[in-house]
Design a protein around this motif. Structure first.
Motif, mmCIF file in Angstrom:
data_model
loop_
_atom_site.group_PDB
_atom_site.id
_atom_site.type_symbol
_atom_site.label_atom_id
_atom_site.label_comp_id
_atom_site.label_asym_id
_atom_site.label_seq_id
_atom_site.Cartn_x
_atom_site.Cartn_y
_atom_site.Cartn_z
ATOM 1 N N GLY A 191 -8.741 -16.342 -0.837
ATOM 2 C CA GLY A 191 -8.817 -15.275 -1.783
ATOM 3 C C GLY A 191 -8.344 -14.077 -1.031
ATOM 4 O O GLY A 191 -9.318 -13.844 0.031
ATOM 5 N N LEU A 192 -7.589 -13.288 -1.358
ATOM 6 C CA LEU A 192 -7.421 -12.100 -0.510
ATOM 7 C C LEU A 192 -8.042 -10.794 -0.598
ATOM 8 O O LEU A 192 -8.444 -10.128 0.455
ATOM 9 N N ALA A 193 -9.216 -10.863 -1.641
ATOM 10 C CA ALA A 193 -10.089 -9.721 -1.755
ATOM 11 C C ALA A 193 -11.311 -10.249 -0.901
ATOM 12 O O ALA A 193 -11.892 -9.225 -0.403
ATOM 13 N N GLY A 248 7.282 -7.836 6.801
ATOM 14 C CA GLY A 248 7.491 -6.456 6.817
ATOM 15 C C GLY A 248 7.274 -5.654 5.617
ATOM 16 O O GLY A 248 7.609 -4.391 5.449
ATOM 17 N N ILE A 249 6.612 -6.309 4.772
ATOM 18 C CA ILE A 249 6.169 -5.809 3.539
ATOM 19 C C ILE A 249 5.310 -4.673 3.642
ATOM 20 O O ILE A 249 5.150 -3.898 2.585
ATOM 21 N N GLU A 250 4.568 -4.563 4.749
ATOM 22 C CA GLU A 250 3.608 -3.656 4.874
ATOM 23 C C GLU A 250 4.228 -2.166 5.257
ATOM 24 O O GLU A 250 3.498 -1.150 5.173
ATOM 25 N N PHE A 251 5.389 -2.301 5.363
ATOM 26 C CA PHE A 251 6.248 -0.582 5.900
ATOM 27 C C PHE A 251 6.638 -0.131 4.732
ATOM 28 O O PHE A 251 7.467 -0.645 3.942
ATOM 29 N N ASP A 252 6.477 1.042 4.416
ATOM 30 C CA ASP A 252 7.235 2.004 3.581
ATOM 31 C C ASP A 252 7.684 3.299 3.744
ATOM 32 O O ASP A 252 7.592 4.155 3.030
ATOM 33 N N GLU A 253 8.182 3.351 5.265
ATOM 34 C CA GLU A 253 8.663 4.623 5.623
ATOM 35 C C GLU A 253 9.873 4.840 4.894
ATOM 36 O O GLU A 253 10.590 3.889 4.569
ATOM 37 N N PRO A 254 10.258 6.134 4.454
ATOM 38 C CA PRO A 254 11.380 6.467 3.868
ATOM 39 C C PRO A 254 12.533 5.839 4.551
ATOM 40 O O PRO A 254 12.650 5.995 5.754
ATOM 41 N N GLU A 279 0.737 -12.245 8.232
ATOM 42 C CA GLU A 279 0.327 -12.279 9.453
ATOM 43 C C GLU A 279 -0.591 -11.320 10.091
ATOM 44 O O GLU A 279 -0.860 -11.029 11.122
ATOM 45 N N ASN A 280 -0.881 -10.136 8.970
ATOM 46 C CA ASN A 280 -1.923 -8.872 9.405
ATOM 47 C C ASN A 280 -2.619 -8.529 8.070
ATOM 48 O O ASN A 280 -2.171 -8.792 7.062
ATOM 49 N N GLN A 281 -3.536 -7.647 8.386
ATOM 50 C CA GLN A 281 -4.319 -7.210 7.372
ATOM 51 C C GLN A 281 -3.451 -6.378 6.424
ATOM 52 O O GLN A 281 -3.728 -6.156 5.162
ATOM 53 N N GLU A 282 -2.399 -5.564 7.177
ATOM 54 C CA GLU A 282 -1.770 -4.574 6.400
ATOM 55 C C GLU A 282 -0.949 -5.325 5.143
ATOM 56 O O GLU A 282 -0.848 -4.919 3.927
ATOM 57 N N GLN A 283 -0.592 -6.405 5.525
ATOM 58 C CA GLN A 283 0.338 -7.412 4.740
ATOM 59 C C GLN A 283 -0.693 -7.841 3.480
ATOM 60 O O GLN A 283 -0.300 -7.684 2.265
ATOM 61 N N GLY A 295 -5.686 -17.780 8.335
ATOM 62 C CA GLY A 295 -5.903 -19.158 8.989
ATOM 63 C C GLY A 295 -5.028 -19.844 9.429
ATOM 64 O O GLY A 295 -3.988 -20.201 8.534
ATOM 65 N N ARG A 296 -4.778 -20.313 10.874
ATOM 66 C CA ARG A 296 -4.049 -21.395 11.049
ATOM 67 C C ARG A 296 -4.167 -22.657 10.636
ATOM 68 O O ARG A 296 -5.066 -23.217 10.368
#
Ligand code: C2E
Ligand code: MG
Ligand code: MG
Ligand code: MG
Length: 288
Positions: free
Chosen positions: A46-48, A207-213, A245-249, A267-268
């Motif tokens: 669960g992501l939350a 790469g979904i965590e990046f949203d620079e213009p 792979e990271n919390q930002e994602q 979790g691996r």
């Protein structure tokens, strides 16, 4: 060709040369018979709240000389030779046995599902539905705890496969569309196919965590991820985001509407014993 003392490292996911595949294929029969195959389990979370909701079952080959061989290197050979049928049966039975053992030890709340992967070749095996029924019955696992992960290409293969999938669905077994978004005909497929779960492919999470213009690629991933979760919602399907792979994602996916995920950050894939320890720790934390 390079001589006996030579070795070459193949990155995971890289294709082995045909010759090596053929050799692996020959070894695989022995591996099955000698018990060299193992099943590892990766948490589905669960992501939350980080709660483990289930596990995906993934096969590993503990090769006596090569060490751990990745499924990417032997599943294709197993599919070609037909060994995927007994291999898949082994993984299915082992996953059901292990899930039943966890439920017996920790109670019905510990996991909602165990999810082995199934190849198209297995779906064409006339004994497949009976094997699934036997795996559940022999270990006393409810069909609602089993999720079979199938790729889109597997389920696109015609009426006979569709009949098998409906039979499984009618038994109460759930079906997940794995690597969703990478296949050919995702949208039309969802209408005819009795799926309960859609697994957003890792390629849309990278790469979904990046949203620079100006990072159009990331924007496109976000658009696909959003479209998939909305479509799934409209069709009454659950979603799992793969390869986090990271919390930002994880945060980004939560905001897009995903509630469940999987990936190295969460979790691996680990041995059954390590999952048991995780469940024991969860129980201790809940009691404290
Ligand atoms: P899959 O079913 O899409 O499984 C997810 C794969 O991604 C697993 O690789 C898992 O270890 C890996 N993974 C999970 N989280 C992350 C992450 O955050 N980053 C990265 N880079 N990778 C992550 P694995 O175990 O090597 O399996 C590869 C594929 O082999 C599976 O993809 C599945 O298609 C197939 N496979 C594995 N076990 C079986 C099996 O028992 N039967 C069949 N038919 N196929 C299997
Ligand atoms: Mg899978
Ligand atoms: Mg997948
Ligand atoms: Mg995948």
């Amino acid at each position: 060709q390079r001589g006996k003392a030579n070795w070459v490292r193949y990155a995971s996911g890289m294709e082995l040369p045909a010759q090596a595949h053929a050799r692996l294929g020959g070894d695989l029969r022995r591996a099955l018979d000698q018990g060299e195959l193992r099943v590892v389990y990766q948490p589905i979370v669960g992501l939350a709240d980080g709660r483990v909701l289930g596990v995906e079952a993934l096969v590993r080959w503990a090769h006596p000389e090569r060490g751990m061989v990745s499924p990417a290197d032997f599943i294709p050979a197993a599919e070609r030779t037909g060994l995927i049928v007994p291999l898949g049966r082994f993984v299915l039975r082992e996953a059901c046995r292990q899930a039943a053992a966890w439920l017996a030890e920790f109670g019905p709340e510990v996991l909602q599902k165990v999810a082995p992967n199934v190849s198209v070749r297995q779906l064409h095996d006339p004994d497949f539905v009976a094997d699934v029924r036997a795996a559940l019955a022999d270990h006393g696992l409810g069909p609602d705890r089993l999720v079979l992960e199938l790729t889109e290409s597997a389920v696109l293969r015609g009426q006979q496969v569709l009949r098998v999938l409906h039979e499984l669905h009618d038994m109460g077994v759930r079906l997940a569309l794995d690597d969703f978004g990478t296949g050919e005909s995702s949208l039309s497929l969802l209408r005819s196919f009795p799926a309960s779960i859609v697994k957003l492919d890792k390629s849309f999470v990278d790469g979904i965590e990046f949203d620079e213009p100006g990072t159009a690629a990331a924007d496109a991933r976000q658009a696909v991820a959003r479209a998939v979760v909305q479509l799934a919602g409209a069709l009454g399907l659950d979603t799992v985001a793969e390869g986090i792979e990271n919390q930002e994602q994880a945060d980004r996916l939560l905001r897009l509407g995903y509630t469940v995920g999987q990936g190295y950050h969460l979790g691996r894939p680990v041995s059954a014993e390590e999952i048991t320890a995780l469940f024991a720790a969860q129980r201790a934390a809940a009691a404290a």
